[in-house]
Design a protein around this motif. Structure first.
Motif, PDB file in Angstrom:
ATOM      1  N   THR A  16      23.437   2.782  -8.709  1.00  0.00           N
ATOM      2  CA  THR A  16      24.486   2.960  -7.711  1.00  0.00           C
ATOM      3  C   THR A  16      24.224   4.201  -6.867  1.00  0.00           C
ATOM      4  O   THR A  16      23.515   5.123  -7.264  1.00  0.00           O
ATOM      5  CB  THR A  16      25.888   3.034  -8.354  1.00  0.00           C
ATOM      6  N   HIS A  17      24.819   4.191  -5.712  1.00  0.00           N
ATOM      7  CA  HIS A  17      24.713   5.317  -4.804  1.00  0.00           C
ATOM      8  C   HIS A  17      25.906   6.258  -5.008  1.00  0.00           C
ATOM      9  O   HIS A  17      25.835   7.445  -4.766  1.00  0.00           O
ATOM     10  CB  HIS A  17      24.700   4.751  -3.382  1.00  0.00           C
ATOM     11  N   TYR A  18      27.002   5.664  -5.470  1.00  0.00           N
ATOM     12  CA  TYR A  18      28.262   6.401  -5.561  1.00  0.00           C
ATOM     13  C   TYR A  18      28.748   6.521  -7.001  1.00  0.00           C
ATOM     14  O   TYR A  18      28.479   5.643  -7.824  1.00  0.00           O
ATOM     15  CB  TYR A  18      29.352   5.706  -4.739  1.00  0.00           C
ATOM     16  N   GLN A  19      29.549   7.539  -7.216  1.00  0.00           N
ATOM     17  CA  GLN A  19      30.084   7.788  -8.552  1.00  0.00           C
ATOM     18  C   GLN A  19      31.231   6.824  -8.882  1.00  0.00           C
ATOM     19  O   GLN A  19      31.502   6.557 -10.055  1.00  0.00           O
ATOM     20  CB  GLN A  19      30.541   9.254  -8.599  1.00  0.00           C
ATOM     21  N   ARG A  20      31.879   6.289  -7.828  1.00  0.00           N
ATOM     22  CA  ARG A  20      33.103   5.508  -7.969  1.00  0.00           C
ATOM     23  C   ARG A  20      33.049   4.464  -9.095  1.00  0.00           C
ATOM     24  O   ARG A  20      33.950   4.374  -9.927  1.00  0.00           O
ATOM     25  CB  ARG A  20      33.361   4.819  -6.629  1.00  0.00           C
ATOM     26  N   LYS A  72      15.440   3.127  -6.028  1.00  0.00           N
ATOM     27  CA  LYS A  72      16.339   2.496  -7.007  1.00  0.00           C
ATOM     28  C   LYS A  72      16.144   0.983  -7.055  1.00  0.00           C
ATOM     29  O   LYS A  72      15.983   0.388  -8.126  1.00  0.00           O
ATOM     30  CB  LYS A  72      17.819   2.792  -6.669  1.00  0.00           C
ATOM     31  N   SER A  73      16.163   0.368  -5.868  1.00  0.00           N
ATOM     32  CA  SER A  73      16.045  -1.095  -5.845  1.00  0.00           C
ATOM     33  C   SER A  73      14.645  -1.553  -6.200  1.00  0.00           C
ATOM     34  O   SER A  73      14.465  -2.626  -6.778  1.00  0.00           O
ATOM     35  CB  SER A  73      16.456  -1.646  -4.480  1.00  0.00           C
ATOM     36  N   THR A  74      13.651  -0.727  -5.868  1.00  0.00           N
ATOM     37  CA  THR A  74      12.270  -1.063  -6.246  1.00  0.00           C
ATOM     38  C   THR A  74      12.152  -1.111  -7.765  1.00  0.00           C
ATOM     39  O   THR A  74      11.523  -2.017  -8.318  1.00  0.00           O
ATOM     40  CB  THR A  74      11.286  -0.026  -5.669  1.00  0.00           C
ATOM     41  N   GLY A 113       0.791  -1.238   0.000  1.00  0.00           N
ATOM     42  CA  GLY A 113       0.000   0.000   0.000  1.00  0.00           C
ATOM     43  C   GLY A 113       0.817   1.279   0.000  1.00  0.00           C
ATOM     44  O   GLY A 113       0.273   2.379  -0.089  1.00  0.00           O
ATOM     45  N   LYS A 114       2.126   1.154   0.094  1.00  0.00           N
ATOM     46  CA  LYS A 114       2.962   2.361   0.125  1.00  0.00           C
ATOM     47  C   LYS A 114       3.546   2.604  -1.272  1.00  0.00           C
ATOM     48  O   LYS A 114       4.241   1.734  -1.821  1.00  0.00           O
ATOM     49  CB  LYS A 114       4.094   2.170   1.136  1.00  0.00           C
ATOM     50  N   GLU A 115       3.258   3.769  -1.834  1.00  0.00           N
ATOM     51  CA  GLU A 115       3.741   4.059  -3.178  1.00  0.00           C
ATOM     52  C   GLU A 115       5.230   4.385  -3.141  1.00  0.00           C
ATOM     53  O   GLU A 115       5.678   5.248  -2.377  1.00  0.00           O
ATOM     54  CB  GLU A 115       2.962   5.235  -3.772  1.00  0.00           C
ATOM     55  N   ILE A 116       5.999   3.652  -3.945  1.00  0.00           N
ATOM     56  CA  ILE A 116       7.457   3.867  -3.965  1.00  0.00           C
ATOM     57  C   ILE A 116       7.860   4.553  -5.277  1.00  0.00           C
ATOM     58  O   ILE A 116       8.591   5.516  -5.283  1.00  0.00           O
ATOM     59  CB  ILE A 116       8.240   2.539  -3.833  1.00  0.00           C
ATOM     60  N   SER A 135      21.108  -5.663 -19.011  1.00  0.00           N
ATOM     61  CA  SER A 135      21.543  -6.035 -17.666  1.00  0.00           C
ATOM     62  C   SER A 135      21.281  -4.886 -16.716  1.00  0.00           C
ATOM     63  O   SER A 135      21.564  -3.731 -17.037  1.00  0.00           O
ATOM     64  CB  SER A 135      23.045  -6.336 -17.652  1.00  0.00           C
ATOM     65  N   ILE A 136      20.739  -5.225 -15.559  1.00  0.00           N
ATOM     66  CA  ILE A 136      20.544  -4.219 -14.521  1.00  0.00           C
ATOM     67  C   ILE A 136      21.466  -4.588 -13.370  1.00  0.00           C
ATOM     68  O   ILE A 136      21.347  -5.676 -12.794  1.00  0.00           O
ATOM     69  CB  ILE A 136      19.073  -4.207 -14.040  1.00  0.00           C
ATOM     70  N   LEU A 137      22.403  -3.719 -13.081  1.00  0.00           N
ATOM     71  CA  LEU A 137      23.335  -4.013 -11.987  1.00  0.00           C
ATOM     72  C   LEU A 137      22.887  -3.218 -10.772  1.00  0.00           C
ATOM     73  O   LEU A 137      23.015  -1.999 -10.731  1.00  0.00           O
ATOM     74  CB  LEU A 137      24.760  -3.610 -12.372  1.00  0.00           C
ATOM     75  N   ASP A 138      22.312  -3.935  -9.809  1.00  0.00           N
ATOM     76  CA  ASP A 138      21.754  -3.263  -8.641  1.00  0.00           C
ATOM     77  C   ASP A 138      22.809  -3.132  -7.551  1.00  0.00           C
ATOM     78  O   ASP A 138      23.106  -4.088  -6.853  1.00  0.00           O
ATOM     79  CB  ASP A 138      20.533  -4.052  -8.137  1.00  0.00           C
ATOM     80  N   GLU A 139      23.357  -1.951  -7.412  1.00  0.00           N
ATOM     81  CA  GLU A 139      24.386  -1.643  -6.405  1.00  0.00           C
ATOM     82  C   GLU A 139      25.466  -2.724  -6.366  1.00  0.00           C
ATOM     83  O   GLU A 139      25.849  -3.210  -5.313  1.00  0.00           O
ATOM     84  CB  GLU A 139      23.742  -1.469  -5.023  1.00  0.00           C
ATOM     85  N   THR A 140      25.905  -3.107  -7.541  1.00  0.00           N
ATOM     86  CA  THR A 140      26.932  -4.138  -7.638  1.00  0.00           C
ATOM     87  C   THR A 140      28.224  -3.688  -6.967  1.00  0.00           C
ATOM     88  O   THR A 140      29.042  -4.499  -6.540  1.00  0.00           O
ATOM     89  CB  THR A 140      27.159  -4.483  -9.124  1.00  0.00           C
ATOM     90  N   ASP A 141      28.400  -2.382  -6.819  1.00  0.00           N
ATOM     91  CA  ASP A 141      29.631  -1.865  -6.216  1.00  0.00           C
ATOM     92  C   ASP A 141      29.609  -1.881  -4.685  1.00  0.00           C
ATOM     93  O   ASP A 141      30.652  -1.772  -4.061  1.00  0.00           O
ATOM     94  CB  ASP A 141      29.881  -0.422  -6.702  1.00  0.00           C
ATOM     95  N   SER A 142      28.392  -2.053  -4.087  1.00  0.00           N
ATOM     96  CA  SER A 142      28.360  -1.920  -2.629  1.00  0.00           C
ATOM     97  C   SER A 142      29.177  -3.019  -1.961  1.00  0.00           C
ATOM     98  O   SER A 142      29.086  -4.181  -2.316  1.00  0.00           O
ATOM     99  CB  SER A 142      26.914  -1.945  -2.122  1.00  0.00           C
TER     100      SER A 142
END
Lengths: 251, 416
Positions: free
Chosen positions: A202-206, A40-42, A13-16, A167-174
């Motif tokens: 990603t969260h970071y530019q690295r 992002k992950s949603t 019920g929560k809109e993301i 391909s979707i890379l979901d925070e593969t760098d974390s």
């Protein structure tokens, strides 16, 4: 290849996602950046077909067909690949056996003959080099007891085996140290071609120093609020996300 | 039907022979006590008496089968003894026993049989003794190393009439002997049948015996198995109990660690569907110091089937430096399937490492999604996960033939 139009999705019920628009063409690399909790992950979960999210409105077209008509396995067989942020451990199933089942079911879907054990091993050995992964690791239970870096490398190894279109890379760098990051990025770059596309979340530019994006999108509060080129990523790295939040405080 | 009439029909004894004393003693007690009802705590969830009373009419004798039983017999070993309704069939058996193994009737051990008859004995064990005919004894000689398993195949044949079988097996492993004995229980025919098996195993000092019980019975079969094991010093005993069905199944596995530095490993797997009912009661009795026991039972339940696991561990006052571990895990594939699991630990000694745990859940959604996200269809992803789950138990069967056989039944059963 991928056309997302005004996509809205919610969980319990929560809109993301509050209206996402995104188009990805063959050969392109898109980066999606944003602060924690921006959706992002949603977005990756909805694209891959996780059932706990409900799609409330909007459309997603993948290679010409409505993605929501397809089960998760059908999306994968059509060429969608999600590299998981947290790869799942499966005791008792080795990566090798798992990949053989996956490769052959995808080949069957594409009208190709199944690979026998010898052919499969040959392909596997070739692709192992791309991410410098050890065969002994692939004989073990899937991801069980793997280090963070090993799990991420295993994701890219699977990507190499399945030859996806998108391909979707979901925070593969974390959680990756710089050496592991380079190996993973090098794997992704090796697999890049004019026919396939990549979305890097990603969260970071690295990571984007190594996987250079054509477009950078900023996701905030369930919407893409800014789109630019790789320079936007540098700006975010330098200034953080507060200015984005300030600009869109009323969104 | 009255209990006394029922017992009259269940007890199938010859007129007289060397077991007459034990038989009479057992039938006197069982006629007085009757079969256990729901009120009996040990049989609270497994009310066999009710089904027997309601459904059993006249049992047939050992008539010739309506079908060719040889077609039912899998090829598992060079040494297969086949029993039809509890009686050894020379015709269906095939064996060339290796050196170190001898087989005889149970008569030479009749004192052992008499010892089992007591006021506190399990009712079904008493019922078995009341009907004892010849039974079979397997002796494994001192220091014998038997590589291939000895396989006993029990067919309860109800193709012509309702059937009752009381198989009785005694296994004696002499000092330092090593062997694997397997018992397979199957059925034939559509009428109701009742198999009431007793297997006694004696593990002498420093022996290493593995016992594998495979139940692959049909929906018309009732089964009670009493397996009683005595383990002497420095011996290792491995028990594997796998069940793939039956109308109602009860396995009583009782292991006494009587000699120090002995070890018991108990593994179990039960895979149920429809209205099947499988009940595993285990007892590990640590009587002396420095012994270990490890127990792992796993269940996969579908349909409106029912599973019961009751695991007792006793650590007696003398049994210092005991390690005893128990785990029961269950996957419920349907909302109507149920499991009752109950660990019971009674510890009198103080230097003890003991643990137990049980889990019950559905198939892991995250794991399922991960497999599907790689292009593996939902059905094959489920099979892959269930196979891996069950294999933690099955892979402990060392003999390849037996392991493959069990895996094949598993695949058929979970693929339904």
């Amino acid at each position: 290849m991928l056309k997302v139009k005004n996509l809205k999705a919610s969980i319990e019920g929560k809109e993301i996602l509050k209206g996402i628009n995104l188009e990805v063409k063959p050969g392109e690399v898109h980066a999606i950046m944003g602060p924690n909790g921006s959706g992002k992950s949603t977005l990756s979960a909805v694209l891959a077909g996780r059932e706990e999210y409900s799609v409330d409105s909007g459309t997603v077209e993948f290679l010409g067909s409505d993605i929501f008509d397809l089960s998760p396995e059908e999306r994968a067989r059509e060429g969608l690949f999600l590299a998981f942020q947290y790869p799942i451990e499966i005791p008792g199933v080795s990566t090798t056996n798992f990949m053989r089942a996956a490769v052959n079911q995808i080949r069957e879907h594409r009208g190709l003959p199944k690979l026998d054990a010898v052919q499969f091993l040959k392909v596997m050995k070739e692709r192992m080099k791309i991410v410098d992964i050890d065969q002994a690791l692939l004989k073990r239970s899937l991801n069980e007891g793997f280090s963070g870096g090993e799990k991420k490398r295993n994701e890219i190894f699977q990507m190499a085996m399945l030859e996806p279109k998108l391909s979707i890379l979901d925070e593969t760098d974390s959680g990756l140290d710089i050496d592991a990051l380079k190996i993973v990025a090098n794997g992704v770059n090796t697999l890049r071609s004019a026919d396939n596309a990549t979305i890097v979340i990603t969260h970071y530019q690295r990571l984007l120093d190594f996987i250079v994006p054509d477009f950078v999108h900023v996701l905030y509060n369930g919407q893409i609020v800014k789109t630019g080129t790789k320079e936007l990523a540098y700006e975010l790295e330098e200034r953080g996300y507060d200015w984005i939040k300030a600009e869109h405080a009323n969104v | 039907m009255e209990m006394s009439d029922l017992l009259q029909r269940l007890i199938k004894a010859p007129e007289s022979d060397s077991f007459s004393t034990a038989r009479e003693a057992a039938s006197t007690i069982i006629k007085e006590r009757g079969l256990p009802s729901r009120k009996n705590e040990e049989y609270k969830y497994t009310n066999l008496s009710k089904i027997l009373e309601r459904n059993f009419g006249e049992f047939g004798g050992n008539e010739e089968s309506a079908t060719d039983l040889s077609a039912l017999i899998p090829d598992l070993s060079d040494n297969q003894l086949v029993f039809v309704n509890g009686i050894l069939s020379e015709e269906l058996s095939s064996y060339k026993l290796p050196e170190g193994i001898t087989i005889s009737t149970i008569e030479e051990s009749k004192e052992l049989v008499e010892q089992d008859v007591g006021a506190k004995s399990d009712e079904f064990l008493l019922l078995n003794t009341s009907s004892l005919n010849t039974g079979i004894t397997i002796n494994i000689a001192k220091s014998a190393l038997i590589e291939k398993p000895i396989v006993l195949i029990h067919i309860t044949d109800s193709s012509k009439n309702q059937a009752v079988a009381h198989p009785r097996v005694l296994i004696n492993g002499a000092e330092s002997a090593q062997a694997t004995i397997a018992e397979l229980f199957i059925g034939n025919g559509d009428a109701l049948s009742f198999t009431n098996a007793v297997t006694e195993i004696n593990c002498a000092a420093s022996s290493n015996l593995s016992y594998i019980k495979i139940g692959n019975e049909n929906g018309n079969q009732l089964h009670v198995g009493n397996t009683q094991v005595n383990v002497a010093e420095k011996a290792i005993f491995n028990a594997m109990t796998v069940n793939f069905g039956g109308k109602m199944v009860r396995n009583n596995l009782q292991i006494s660690l009587n000699g120090s530095h002995s070890e018991a490993n108990l593994d179990g797997l039960y895979v149920t569907d429809n209205k099947e009912h499988i009940d595993n009661h285990t007892v590990v009795d640590h009587k002396v110091p420095n012994c270990n026991s490890n127990e792992l039972y796993k269940g996969i339940m579908n349909g409106s089937s029912k599973g019961i696991f009751n695991g007792k561990i006793y650590v007696r006052q003398d049994a210092q430096v005991t390690n005893a571990f128990q785990s029961n895990k269950n996957i419920l594939l349907s909302d109507n399937a149920t499991i009752n699991t109950k660990p019971q630990l009674e510890i009198w000694a103080d230097d003890v490492k003991c643990s137990h745990g049980c889990t019950t859940g559905k198939l892991d959604k995250e794991q399922l999604f991960y497999l599907r996200a790689r292009g593996i269809g939902e059905h094959s992803a489920k099979l892959m996960l269930l196979d891996a789950y069950a294999n933690e138990v099955i892979e402990r069967i060392k003999d390849e033939n037996l392991r493959t056989y069990v895996q094949e039944i598993l695949h058929t059963k979970i693929d339904e």
